[in-house]
Design a protein around this motif. Structure first.
Motif, mmCIF file in Angstrom:
data_model
loop_
_atom_site.group_PDB
_atom_site.id
_atom_site.type_symbol
_atom_site.label_atom_id
_atom_site.label_comp_id
_atom_site.label_asym_id
_atom_site.label_seq_id
_atom_site.Cartn_x
_atom_site.Cartn_y
_atom_site.Cartn_z
ATOM 1 N N LEU B 212 56.230 55.832 45.853
ATOM 2 C CA LEU B 212 56.163 54.926 47.000
ATOM 3 C C LEU B 212 57.497 54.842 47.733
ATOM 4 O O LEU B 212 57.538 54.760 48.969
ATOM 5 N N ARG B 225 46.565 51.998 48.422
ATOM 6 C CA ARG B 225 45.796 51.695 47.248
ATOM 7 C C ARG B 225 46.330 52.401 46.021
ATOM 8 O O ARG B 225 46.946 53.451 46.122
ATOM 9 N N VAL B 226 46.058 51.893 44.898
ATOM 10 C CA VAL B 226 46.304 52.588 43.641
ATOM 11 C C VAL B 226 44.979 52.707 42.892
ATOM 12 O O VAL B 226 44.230 51.745 42.813
ATOM 13 N N TYR B 246 51.505 46.108 38.998
ATOM 14 C CA TYR B 246 51.155 45.097 39.995
ATOM 15 C C TYR B 246 52.380 44.705 40.823
ATOM 16 O O TYR B 246 52.305 44.600 42.052
ATOM 17 N N CYS B 249 53.143 47.173 43.353
ATOM 18 C CA CYS B 249 52.153 47.078 44.445
ATOM 19 C C CYS B 249 52.471 45.912 45.379
ATOM 20 O O CYS B 249 52.278 46.007 46.590
ATOM 21 N N VAL B 254 50.580 47.364 48.360
ATOM 22 C CA VAL B 254 49.516 48.316 48.031
ATOM 23 C C VAL B 254 48.358 47.556 47.380
ATOM 24 O O VAL B 254 48.574 46.562 46.681
ATOM 25 N N ILE B 256 45.137 47.491 44.802
ATOM 26 C CA ILE B 256 44.700 48.129 43.556
ATOM 27 C C ILE B 256 43.172 48.098 43.482
ATOM 28 O O ILE B 256 42.571 47.028 43.598
ATOM 29 N N ASP B 302 46.448 39.001 39.129
ATOM 30 C CA ASP B 302 46.342 39.179 40.583
ATOM 31 C C ASP B 302 46.466 37.829 41.279
ATOM 32 O O ASP B 302 45.488 37.132 41.498
ATOM 33 N N ARG B 306 44.983 41.057 45.566
ATOM 34 C CA ARG B 306 45.366 42.430 45.855
ATOM 35 C C ARG B 306 44.530 43.448 45.058
ATOM 36 O O ARG B 306 44.743 44.636 45.159
#
Lengths: 534, 534
Positions: B212, B225-226, B246, B249, B254, B256, B302, B306
């Motif tokens: 990233l 996205r992952v 996380y 992200c 990003v 998930i 989360d 996300r």
């Protein structure tokens, strides 16, 4: 009509119609492995298949009605309210049990270990056998190498067809009024409806030719398809018109997607209660006579593999089946199958198992006897709602409410005036007796009456558009406790909606109880008369 | 771990993540009508709903196993072949009947008139109640306004998530080895996998940060996205690693998508037959202890909404259900629901009805007791296939076959050498006794053993690539009557496939009979030893 069978051609190569989406879709990951897949005696530890011994379902079954549960013809001597529910009111209807065991006990028997497992996205072999038999015997495609594969209902089938045939920015030819979900699924991909004018049979071939001859390829991309949902107007397109449209599609190299969920609900012409035809006692049709009386599918005249037909069990069995099938040329079929593999996969195993067991129990002839019974049910309902309209309005047949060619042209149009017997109207008779409120053509197929609202006659027309007035009336009707489908939902484009001088309502007669339908039409008559006085 | 519950935040607004596809998707056509929809007493003639009285199914039912059909813990005293099929060999397993009638006889009872009708694409309320209870009690999301809605299996769910989050030309971050169908569904839209290095827990957080931080936005578009499918390697990712990922992200904004079909098949560590843990008799776990012993979902951490989590009934009930659910923030949920309305619609009504009836019969605790039984079944199978490998190869634990960080790093790696006891090998012992053939880490979840083939040790390595040698071995094995999943199918990109010095096979232990698995591993041992001598 049958000579075509003697020289069945192969479909021609239409792969240039595949969209960029369809072309970029990879081949099946199993391709290199297929030589070994399912080879007798081979041990596969390749797939991620759960053990069927840990499926919690030991057996699944159902009680199903018999194919002749409903009469194959309307019975004139009985009023709808009395005979229709006969079946249920006289205690339990006659049913037969079907059952699917965990493991087959005889070779070839359907079992849960198979249908609840991962399986080919194209559908269970027995399901495809049925689809093939029905397609071959009823739709009789005009070429020999057509293929069938499952989808999870026509909404899904349509979306898969769109993504197989259309590139972003391209246009899809639809009739002026069409099914809203078909439009909604294309929008994210910037694929837009191009409306083609209709008459009383649906899309007009001359109008289609005109749109295609004047196609602005730069603005619209290559046209790739014609949509033929007859959904809102309930018209039935005869073979002659389909041939004309097909010829235009050959000339301009266009693909036809035939989205035809109501095929088996062809109610035929409406006759008022007093008409002799309404009271005639008809005999049971034999299978071939029944098949022949149904308006043919586009497949029948498709000698080039130019048609993707969508069939569904939603209207013949139940919408919750979420299952149907494509019939198309094998090139398109292969692409549609790859698409299913990476999205929906196969239709639900319970659904496949129960439908396969049902058609095995009924037999192919039984299935068609069942659809005859359904057709009768919906014919009685269609007749009933038109009779209700006749009770509430002064109906005059043959008077065309609007000039110009529109979706009623060529049909007996029923124009509705306020009923003189109504006290209130009667008092103000001079004012309203000649007020054309709406017009319609009794539908010959499907589940809906398509009402054209004569909004040009409304006092506020001019200061308000037809679209605005339609919505005002819709809200007044809703406030009075009745919901119809607002016509603007079915406009192919905003232009159709804005330029239309009339409003429309789509009224379903498929589901409500008879008393409820009667009440709804009565409320509607009261509301619309009041509305036109405003 | 539970303090997070006390200050549950709302999800933050992540609508900027919606793809052009998702943004262009129209609102529900019912939007303007919703005020009146389903209002008590209102008469609707708006929808195209068939009459449920003409559904041919009068009732649908099933015989289902009890939640405790399988033991909740492995039973050391019994050999797999004897105890596992106990249930079935001792006559009919104990079942209870469930039945769904055409019309409910008590308020709130599930009936076919409802579930086989058109219905909300998000799923039946009772199905969503179950999904909500399971998500709330087992996955325990880190924010309060999460939503659940149905999809038709994780393959479908993944495709819907891709089209909701990704624009054409953008990249999706996946682990180096991933699920092929997930890649295949993105290709038509020119959305490509960007591989992130793995270790023994799956995707590495430091590798993700590196990708990233060095993201070439021009070449790859914005990452959105992952992907976290742990599918081929069978690793279990602990909470700590999930937190690290996380956090990355959050830092790089990003989303998930947690595609986690094997959640309830967490077999835990493998122990050889002689190990005390293998022979320990374990007590029944109480519900909370069972939940707590499962590695938490990304939802648990989360706090920003996300994560889109995909759950499915394919592994806990049966793949043929074609049903599962999304858990996500309500903004994403609304877009996913619109997408379902114009494609799959609701999951199959038979499936919804049967699963709802099953979980009503079992109760929520019963469902979790059932998954415990499943976990035990797959643990016995996992143990069995590793035991078979130990029978056929000389296994040495802790010897890492390859240097560098790879998908086995941090784990006890089992390296397989030719078994000395084999006569043929014995004769040529000097040549083969120290030949590293392959290595693996016994999986702790899922249905597969991920074998790394030590192809650098193959005589032809250099003149042939690992990919070519892998395929050669795959074909030899197939010719000998055994299919494994070829590793190259699971490579995130062609680069991963080409640069990899080892080959891989994915071997399923989920479905074959025990004797068959034993035979397959024995054939494999013979073929691979011969192959390395070539």
């Amino acid at each position: 009509m049958s000579s075509i069978d003697e020289k069945l051609p192969e479909s021609i190569d239409l792969t240039h119609h595949l969209s960029a989406f369809a072309k970029a879709r990879p081949l099946s990951p199993l391709k290199g492995l297929q030589k070994y897949w399912g080879k007798p005696g081979i041990i596969s530890l390749a797939g991620g298949l759960p053990s069927p011994d840990v499926f919690p379902f030991s057996s699944v079954g159902a009680d199903i009605l018999l194919p002749n549960a409903f009469p194959s013809q309307t019975e004139p001597s009985k009023a709808p309210l009395s005979w229709l529910w006969n079946l249920f009111s006289s205690g339990k209807p006659k049913t037969v049990p079907i059952e699917i065991p965990r493991h087959a006990s005889t070779p070839g028997q359907l079992d849960l270990a198979t249908v609840l497992q991962y399986s080919m996205a194209s559908g269970q072999p027995k399901l495809l056998d049925f689809a093939r038999e029905l397609t071959g015997k009823v739709f009789r495609p005009g070429y020999s190498d057509w293929t069938v594969l499952a989808h999870v209902g026509n909404t899904d089938g349509w979306m898969k067809a769109v993504l197989t045939l259309c590139n972003p920015g391209e246009g899809v030819l639809t009739s002026t009024w069409t099914y809203p979900s078909a439009l909604a699924c294309m929008l994210p991909y910037n694929i837009k409806a191009v409306p083609v004018d209709m008459d009383g049979q649906g899309m007009r071939a001359d109008a289609l030719r005109e749109v295609l001859a004047n196609w602005d390829a730069e603005a619209r991309g290559m046209p790739r398809r014609v949509v033929l949902g007859q959904n809102p107007t309930g018209a039935t397109m005869a073979l002659g018109r389909k041939k004309e449209i097909y010829d235009v599609c050959v000339e301009f190299d266009v693909i036809i997607v035939e989205d035809d969920p109501y095929y088996f609900l062809q109610e035929g012409p409406y006759h008022p209660p007093s008409h002799p035809a309404r009271n005639e006692r008809k005999g049971e049709l034999d299978l071939q006579a029944y098949i022949d009386h149904l308006a043919p599918s586009y497949l029948r005249i498709d000698y080039e593999g130019r048609v993707i037909r969508l069939d569904t069990f939603s209207k013949t069995i139940a919408p919750g089946c979420r299952m149907g099938w494509f019939t198309c040329n094998p090139k398109f079929g292969e692409r549609l199958e790859r698409q299913a593999e990476t999205s929906t996969q196969a239709p639900c195993g319970f659904s496949q198992a129960l439908i396969i067991s049902l058609v095995e129990q009924w037999g192919f002839e039984g299935f068609l006897r069942w659809t005859q019974g359904l057709q009768t049910q919906y014919t009685v309902r269609r007749d009933f709602i038109i009779d209700c309209l006749a009770d509430e309005f002064d109906l005059r047949v043959g008077v065309v409410a609007n000039s110009g060619v529109d979706c009623f042209t060529g049909c007996d149009v029923y124009t509705a005036y306020p009923k003189v017997k109504s006290t209130r109207i009667f008092e103000e008779k001079k004012l309203f007796n000649d007020q054309e409120l709406l017009s319609f053509v009794p539908p010959t197929s499907g589940m809906f009456v398509w009402l054209k609202l004569n909004l040009e006659q409304h006092p506020q027309y001019g200061s308000k558009s037809a679209k605005e007035l339609e919505w005002d009336l819709w809200v007044e009707l809703a406030e009075a406790g009745v919901l119809f489908g607002p016509g603007q939902m079915f406009a192919a484009t905003a232009t159709v909606e804005d330029e239309e001088p009339a409003g429309h309502f789509r009224v379903s007669f498929s589901n409500a109880e008879f008393n409820t339908m009667k009440k709804a039409i009565s409320i509607f008559a009261r509301v619309i008369v009041k509305f036109f006085r405003a």
